[in-house]
Design an enzyme around this catalytic site. Structure first.
Site, PDB file in Angstrom:
ATOM      1  N   ASP B  16      31.874 144.810 -20.812  1.00 20.29           N
ATOM      2  CA  ASP B  16      33.033 144.359 -20.021  1.00 20.29           C
ATOM      3  C   ASP B  16      32.776 144.664 -18.544  1.00 20.29           C
ATOM      4  O   ASP B  16      33.125 143.885 -17.655  1.00 20.29           O
ATOM      5  CB  ASP B  16      34.311 145.056 -20.513  1.00 20.29           C
ATOM      6  CG  ASP B  16      35.567 144.222 -20.300  1.00 20.29           C
ATOM      7  OD1 ASP B  16      35.626 143.475 -19.303  1.00 20.29           O
ATOM      8  OD2 ASP B  16      36.493 144.305 -21.121  1.00 20.29           O
ATOM      9  N   HIS B  19      31.188 142.185 -15.968  1.00 25.91           N
ATOM     10  CA  HIS B  19      32.009 141.302 -15.119  1.00 25.91           C
ATOM     11  C   HIS B  19      32.129 141.887 -13.702  1.00 25.91           C
ATOM     12  O   HIS B  19      32.133 141.157 -12.719  1.00 25.91           O
ATOM     13  CB  HIS B  19      33.425 141.162 -15.687  1.00 25.91           C
ATOM     14  CG  HIS B  19      33.501 140.345 -16.933  1.00 25.91           C
ATOM     15  ND1 HIS B  19      33.197 139.010 -16.973  1.00 25.91           N
ATOM     16  CD2 HIS B  19      33.877 140.674 -18.200  1.00 25.91           C
ATOM     17  CE1 HIS B  19      33.373 138.546 -18.210  1.00 25.91           C
ATOM     18  NE2 HIS B  19      33.790 139.538 -18.969  1.00 25.91           N
ATOM     19  N   HIS B 196      41.753 147.923 -27.283  1.00 22.68           N
ATOM     20  CA  HIS B 196      41.005 147.697 -26.034  1.00 22.68           C
ATOM     21  C   HIS B 196      42.018 147.317 -24.964  1.00 22.68           C
ATOM     22  O   HIS B 196      42.727 146.317 -25.106  1.00 22.68           O
ATOM     23  CB  HIS B 196      39.996 146.569 -26.286  1.00 22.68           C
ATOM     24  CG  HIS B 196      39.273 146.053 -25.074  1.00 22.68           C
ATOM     25  ND1 HIS B 196      37.980 146.419 -24.768  1.00 22.68           N
ATOM     26  CD2 HIS B 196      39.638 145.170 -24.113  1.00 22.68           C
ATOM     27  CE1 HIS B 196      37.588 145.789 -23.663  1.00 22.68           C
ATOM     28  NE2 HIS B 196      38.572 145.022 -23.241  1.00 22.68           N
ATOM     29  N   HIS B 198      43.329 146.786 -20.761  1.00 22.42           N
ATOM     30  CA  HIS B 198      42.971 146.523 -19.360  1.00 22.42           C
ATOM     31  C   HIS B 198      44.047 147.139 -18.472  1.00 22.42           C
ATOM     32  O   HIS B 198      45.189 147.307 -18.885  1.00 22.42           O
ATOM     33  CB  HIS B 198      42.807 145.023 -19.096  1.00 22.42           C
ATOM     34  CG  HIS B 198      41.455 144.528 -19.492  1.00 22.42           C
ATOM     35  ND1 HIS B 198      40.381 144.502 -18.644  1.00 22.42           N
ATOM     36  CD2 HIS B 198      40.994 144.089 -20.691  1.00 22.42           C
ATOM     37  CE1 HIS B 198      39.313 144.043 -19.285  1.00 22.42           C
ATOM     38  NE2 HIS B 198      39.649 143.787 -20.528  1.00 22.42           N
ATOM     39  N   TYR B 287      44.504 134.465 -18.475  1.00 22.44           N
ATOM     40  CA  TYR B 287      43.064 134.696 -18.380  1.00 22.44           C
ATOM     41  C   TYR B 287      42.623 134.849 -16.928  1.00 22.44           C
ATOM     42  O   TYR B 287      43.081 134.090 -16.063  1.00 22.44           O
ATOM     43  CB  TYR B 287      42.303 133.495 -18.938  1.00 22.44           C
ATOM     44  CG  TYR B 287      42.179 133.493 -20.420  1.00 22.44           C
ATOM     45  CD1 TYR B 287      41.179 134.230 -21.046  1.00 22.44           C
ATOM     46  CD2 TYR B 287      43.042 132.749 -21.201  1.00 22.44           C
ATOM     47  CE1 TYR B 287      41.061 134.216 -22.416  1.00 22.44           C
ATOM     48  CE2 TYR B 287      42.923 132.731 -22.578  1.00 22.44           C
ATOM     49  CZ  TYR B 287      41.925 133.480 -23.180  1.00 22.44           C
ATOM     50  OH  TYR B 287      41.813 133.469 -24.537  1.00 22.44           O
TER      51      TYR B 287
END
Lengths: 341, 341
Positions: B16, B19, B196, B198, B287
């Site tokens: 991840d 990115h 998971h 963010h 997204y």
């Protein structure tokens, strides 16, 4: 006195955030930030040296600009927002407070270590006499038992504070610990309850939500997270999350986002993040001023500075007891030598 | 099957986090990070393009180094840690998976959009046949009802996944929403549950604690918060907080702190922080790939890109439907024109 139900945010980027820019704010920067915050509808904007009025010194860091000049500039552009000043008795004086009030500050925030509320009595009384809205606050609140915290908070209330804040100065509290403490304060006091978080354990926003859930109605935030250690609750994120939860702050979400992105971020030399140092401070629960002393002592005794900080936290050593840092380091080095034999 | 009680962290900075470095990791960097993570005792280390095996492309961003080379390097230095690879069916192929397994990857993590679990069936079955520990995961989980989430998770379980993860891909969930979802998964599945997060709303760590409280035993973290959007749950902070709570991760706190500070931080061109863009993505729940499209459309139609993103979130537009962004922008511009008359 009726307990308020609305939520009022105090923006601290121009005070706690001053630590993050080594107290180098210019009048132009403060003018720009205070104007934008006023336009975004932030009810209170704190402007002072990072350690409060009178903090500019070799010990706490010299300000680039006289803070009275910064306060005057902020007052002149903040529109219907109110300028707040921070005073730590022992650093800031009654004279400083009167000068700030004369320049148009509308709120005094007077704080002490969590076990020393009594040193705030005179400052709180003077602030009230000056006609200022008055906050009393308790720093390093994770160091006291809930019982002690409530006892000291009641002292601040008895001196006349309109609001009593709990400060999690080291960013050491977990959400359930904040809930327990704010709940106890809400049960025991008749004045407004406030909460000021630090993000050293990445929990500033969650702790703030926990405090609001338990009845805190005065909340500190800092755009772009700007503050001592790992910074504070990030104001623009808090406004977005509260909006999602249907809790109004009266702050315009887009405008506060823009202020953070377009005005504050370019001022920063380094973005606010959770570094190893700030994490250790939160984990150990110690003053950020201990960091440099611990690193020096660690070098001298050949040990890890983290071991020193964690031991200082365990012993609940407080600001002013910096002499103990070398003692703790020497003791740890001795033990290490014994165990290595 | 007995439900595990210990907690296992998967470090995702090398997937991840890719990115956050525009997929520019070098073999030397991956070697250094994987070795340090292994020495710190991290049980699983994910290594892949940010969008999983096969992600290197003009559409998703070209990798600087062939990911198979990175996987091989990580396997060779990670000691008793296990290397995991990520596969998004449609991007990563069965062939990619077999190649990674041959190179020594021990875990396959196979994910789909939260409503499309069925496309993972073949990949999960193949991963199991290859003898890999297999995770099935559901992305953008905030977009589905709890009922739908559980239904899709049960599909992943039925295909043979050892663990089912819920991904809060946009960092859009609040702690009580995570609790509700993980609780429902724990009630309905017999396999391990993972989470998971963010950090777009500054709640990654709090959401992770909420998931653990409800029975998740597999947790993703990223040192120095490195990941898409505002990054993930910061591993070294999570380890410190869990340690404070008496929950063991088997990870050495000082070593993971040092890896974050001394190895990952110097690799970063810009530290991970919550910018206006990442905050909007979390607030809107869309997204991150929509961002650039929305900004272009906003320019074309003279409107605010945030209004477009929030409307896309409201309409639950998903990846692959990028064409709708212009339609939404046009509609918003039309309404704006009408209301301005």
């Amino acid at each position: 006195m009726s307990i308020e139900r609305e939520l009022f945010i105090t923006e601290v980027a121009l005070r706690d955030g001053s630590h993050a820019v080594a107290h180098q704010y210019t009048t132009e920067q403060v003018t720009q930030v205070a104007k934008a915050l006023g336009e975004a509808g932030v009810p209170y904007i704190e402007v002072s040296h990072g350690d409060g009025l009178g903090g500019s010194s070799l010990q706490y860091g010299l300000s680039r600009t006289n803070e009275m000049e910064l306060i005057e500039a902020a007052v002149s552009v903040c529109g219907s927002s109110n300028i707040a000043v921070l005073v730590l008795p022992g650093i800031g004086t009654i004279k400083d407070l009167k000068e700030a009030a004369k320049l148009g500050a509308k709120m005094a925030r007077i704080g002490t270590h969590v076990t020393e509320a009594d040193v705030a009595a005179q400052h709180i009384q003077t602030a009230k006499e000056l006609g200022l809205e008055t906050v009393g606050f308790l720093m390093m609140s994770h160091m006291a038992s809930v019982h002690k915290l409530v006892e000291q908070a009641k002292l601040l209330e008895s001196y006349g504070a309109d609001t009593v804040y709990m400060f999690d100065s080291a960013g050491a509290l977990l959400p359930h610990e904040v809930k327990e403490r704010i709940h106890a304060l809400r049960q025991s006091l008749s004045v407004n309850i406030g909460f000021h978080a630090h993000n050293n354990l990445s929990l500033a926003l969650a702790n703030t939500l926990a405090a609001i859930e338990e009845g805190a109605t005065r909340i500190d935030g800092s755009i772009r997270c700007l503050g001592a250690g790992a910074g504070n609750t990030q104001t623009e994120v808090l406004v977005a999350v509260l909006d999602r939860m249907g809790i109004s702050t009266g702050i315009d979400l887009y405008k506060i986002m823009d202020t953070a992105e377009e005005i504050i971020a370019p001022i920063l030399q380094a973005p606010q993040e959770i570094t190893r140092d700030s994490l250790v401070l939160g984990y150990a629960g110690v003053y950020s001023s201990f960091l440099l002393h611990a690193q020096r002592a660690a070098k001298k005794f050949g040990i890890d500075s983290r071991d020193i900080l964690i031991e200082l936290g365990r012993q609940k050593v407080v600001g002013g007891q910096e002499d103990m840092i070398v003692d703790v380091a020497a003791e740890l080095a001795k033990n290490k030598a014994i165990y290595s034999v």
